[in-house]
Write an enzyme that holds these catalytic residues in place. Structure first.
Site, PDB file in Angstrom:
ATOM      1  N   HIS A  66       0.838  -1.206   0.000  1.00  0.00           N
ATOM      2  CA  HIS A  66       0.000   0.000   0.000  1.00  0.00           C
ATOM      3  C   HIS A  66       0.868   1.249   0.000  1.00  0.00           C
ATOM      4  O   HIS A  66       0.424   2.316  -0.400  1.00  0.00           O
ATOM      5  CB  HIS A  66      -0.982   0.004   1.186  1.00  0.00           C
ATOM      6  CG  HIS A  66      -0.350   0.367   2.502  1.00  0.00           C
ATOM      7  ND1 HIS A  66       0.500  -0.480   3.170  1.00  0.00           N
ATOM      8  CD2 HIS A  66      -0.424   1.485   3.262  1.00  0.00           C
ATOM      9  CE1 HIS A  66       0.906   0.112   4.284  1.00  0.00           C
ATOM     10  NE2 HIS A  66       0.361   1.299   4.361  1.00  0.00           N
ATOM     11  N   LYS A  95       3.232  -1.648  12.229  1.00  0.00           N
ATOM     12  CA  LYS A  95       4.167  -0.802  12.969  1.00  0.00           C
ATOM     13  C   LYS A  95       4.422   0.513  12.223  1.00  0.00           C
ATOM     14  O   LYS A  95       4.315   1.593  12.785  1.00  0.00           O
ATOM     15  CB  LYS A  95       5.475  -1.597  13.102  1.00  0.00           C
ATOM     16  CG  LYS A  95       6.514  -1.007  13.974  1.00  0.00           C
ATOM     17  CD  LYS A  95       7.812  -1.805  13.915  1.00  0.00           C
ATOM     18  CE  LYS A  95       7.733  -3.220  14.425  1.00  0.00           C
ATOM     19  NZ  LYS A  95       9.052  -3.807  14.723  1.00  0.00           N
ATOM     20  N   LYS A 107       9.943  -8.316   5.536  1.00  0.00           N
ATOM     21  CA  LYS A 107      10.880  -8.989   6.449  1.00  0.00           C
ATOM     22  C   LYS A 107      11.643 -10.043   5.676  1.00  0.00           C
ATOM     23  O   LYS A 107      11.125 -10.620   4.712  1.00  0.00           O
ATOM     24  CB  LYS A 107      10.115  -9.677   7.587  1.00  0.00           C
ATOM     25  CG  LYS A 107      10.960  -9.934   8.807  1.00  0.00           C
ATOM     26  CD  LYS A 107      11.178  -8.638   9.547  1.00  0.00           C
ATOM     27  CE  LYS A 107      11.656  -8.775  10.946  1.00  0.00           C
ATOM     28  NZ  LYS A 107      11.424  -7.534  11.674  1.00  0.00           N
TER      29      LYS A 107
HETATM   30  N1  GLU Z   1      14.228  -5.137  12.445  1.00  0.00           N
HETATM   31  C1  GLU Z   1      13.692  -3.951  13.005  1.00  0.00           C
HETATM   32  C2  GLU Z   1      12.208  -4.127  13.276  1.00  0.00           C
HETATM   33  O1  GLU Z   1      11.730  -5.228  13.379  1.00  0.00           O
HETATM   34  C3  GLU Z   1      13.999  -2.725  12.152  1.00  0.00           C
HETATM   35  C4  GLU Z   1      13.403  -2.727  10.790  1.00  0.00           C
HETATM   36  C5  GLU Z   1      13.865  -1.574   9.909  1.00  0.00           C
HETATM   37  O2  GLU Z   1      14.589  -0.715  10.387  1.00  0.00           O
HETATM   38  O3  GLU Z   1      13.488  -1.586   8.746  1.00  0.00           O
HETATM   39  O4  GLU Z   1      11.479  -3.200  13.475  1.00  0.00           O
END
Ligand code: GLU
Length: 472
Positions: A66, A95, A107
């Protein structure tokens, strides 16, 4: 025996989402689209490790398109599997939405135990993984931007950047293809401690809310609070550090080999030194040992911060938790069954999906720095200092009084990169905490803060889809 149903991690995230979705008015189709993982890339590639060939299993999941680029860390762990990477990518979407970071969730994961490989072999694996991502257009400053996660850090991010740059010569924004880089490679000052500091800012804001503290029978503010932290990695260490700096007492520290406790407070840095020297957290002078790390989670304290792995508080042990506030430093340390039990006990769970957003928030600042090709503070620092010097001089002249040397230094100081990064992070975490609490307070049927956080995320992602015109 636990009565917990065998939900996978991704199903747990879906379950929390569904629990919140009933408090929104979005069309079921919109909700389905938000929940679904948009792209899942599963790969197997060979790497010559010493004298034998190993076939490495790895993933990159883009949960939501999105907004682009997608954003989220890469973890190196033997526990990596598709379900876990999907769940973590979904959490990234929510988040980012909550903290107003304009990315979709992503991820990545490589199923290896990084401790079993030399730096040379880890570099080969990381570079090969990056090459696989490049082949399928799963990395780039405008498409998908990885970052550190469990088992990875600035070193791995530098390898990723170097591989990307080698395969995209002349791409002016290439440095924005990954965040969490060393400062010399385009990283931003303040990224290392960002997740821990964000956890502190978020929990401090909760502790500053009079009505919340009254309900928990706690005094307002962080000072004097008894804090227990599980996990002394980058996140846990820094969360504990900033609590200690603000006058809280670190009464418990837990690692995978066990835990230690001291009601009078533990000296954080001395514990870290002790562990380095002795290979274990146990037998720290003046502290009580717990053989099992889980025992520390069940001790009486004001704030418990699980900052290690998933599912550490679940249907089996949740009823024995005595902390008044749980701040989820790790991703997914509580199961949905634990949530229900803790809500009944009146314990406030400050949820991972926004509380540990400090990392991605500062990653966003790093990405902006890379795209703007200038260090934060470079343009205005001297201007501010000259202006402050002038104002102070005028004030001293008019009042006939001089300020102390310490005050002079403080007033004159123009913002450095780290000052601006921390200020942006503080603003982000305070705003997000208030937004979630406002949603929770506005609807007494919302059972917990996690559900309120999901409502906040769902509304933002759905609005963004709606405004894109995807849903008529
Ligand atoms: N691995 C971290 C998280 O789970 C940082 C992710 C990021 O900075 O893109 O939020």
């Amino acid at each position: 025996m636990s009565s917990e149903k065998p939900y996978s991690f991704f199903q747990s995230v879906e379950r929390s989402f569904d629990k919140a979705a009933v408090f929104t008015n979005w069309d079921p189709g919109v909700l389905e689209q938000i929940k679904a993982c948009n792209s899942v890339y599963q790969m197997r590639f060979p790497v010559k490790v010493d004298d034998k060939i190993e076939v490495i299993e790895a993933y990159r999941v883009q949960h939501s398109h999105h907004k682009t680029p997608c954003k989220g860390g890469i973890r190196f762990s033997l526990a990596v599997n598709q379900d876990e990477v999907m769940a973590l990518a979904a959490l990234m979407t929510y988040k980012c939405a909550i903290v107003n970071v304009p990315f979709g969730g992503g991820k990545g994961g490589i199923k290896i135990d990084p401790k079993k490989y030399s730096a040379y072999n880890l570099e080969k694996i990381t570079r090969r993984y990056t090459a696989e991502l490049i082949k399928k257009n799963f990395i780039g400053p405008g498409t998908d931007v990885p970052a550190p996660d469990y088992g990875t850090g600035a070193r791995e991010m530098a390898w990723i950047l170097d591989t990307y740059v080698a395969m995209h010569p002349g791409e002016i924004d290439a440095a924005g293809c990954v965040t969490g880089k060393p400062v010399s490679q385009g990283g931003v000052r303040g990224r290392t401690e960002a997740t821990g500091l964000g956890i502190f800012y978020g929990l401090r804001e909760v502790c500053n809310m009079q009505t919340v503290m009254d309900k928990l029978k706690l005094t307002v503010g962080v000072e004097g609070k008894r804090v227990c932290v599980q996990g002394l990695g980058n996140v846990g260490y820094h969360a504990a550090y900033f609590f200690k700096e603000a006058g809280a007492k670190i009464v418990g520290l837990a690692e995978y080999e066990g835990a230690i406790w001291n009601n009078d407070g533990l000296d954080l840095d001395a514990v870290v030194e002790h562990r380095k020297k002795n290979g274990s957290i146990h037998n720290f002078p003046g502290a009580t040992n717990f053989e099992n790390t889980g025992e520390a989670l069940e001790m009486d304290c004001d704030i418990l911060i699980p900052a290690a792995l998933e599912n550490v508080i679940n249907g089996e042990n949740a009823s024995r938790i005595k902390a008044k506030i749980i701040g989820e430093g790790a991703n997914g340390p509580l199961t949905p069954d634990a949530d229900e039990i803790l809500a009944l006990k009146g314990i406030i769970v400050v949820p991972d999906m926004y509380l540990n957003a400090g990392g991605v928030t500062v990653s966003y600042f790093e990405w902006l720095k890379n795209l703007s090709h200038v260090r934060y503070g470079r343009m205005e620092k001297r201007f501010t200092e000259n202006m402050n010097h002038h104002i102070l001089g005028q004030m001293e002249e008019l009042t006939g009084k001089n300020v102390s040397a310490d005050e002079r230094e403080f007033i004159m100081h123009g913002a450095d990169e780290v000052d601006l990064v921390r200020s942006g992070l503080e603003e982000t975490m305070i705003t997000a905490t208030r937004e979630i609490m406002d949603i929770w307070n506005a609807n007494p049927n919302i059972p917990d803060m996690r559900t309120a956080a999901y409502v906040c995320a769902i509304n933002k992602v759905a609005t963004s889809y709606a405004e894109l015109g995807i849903f008529p």
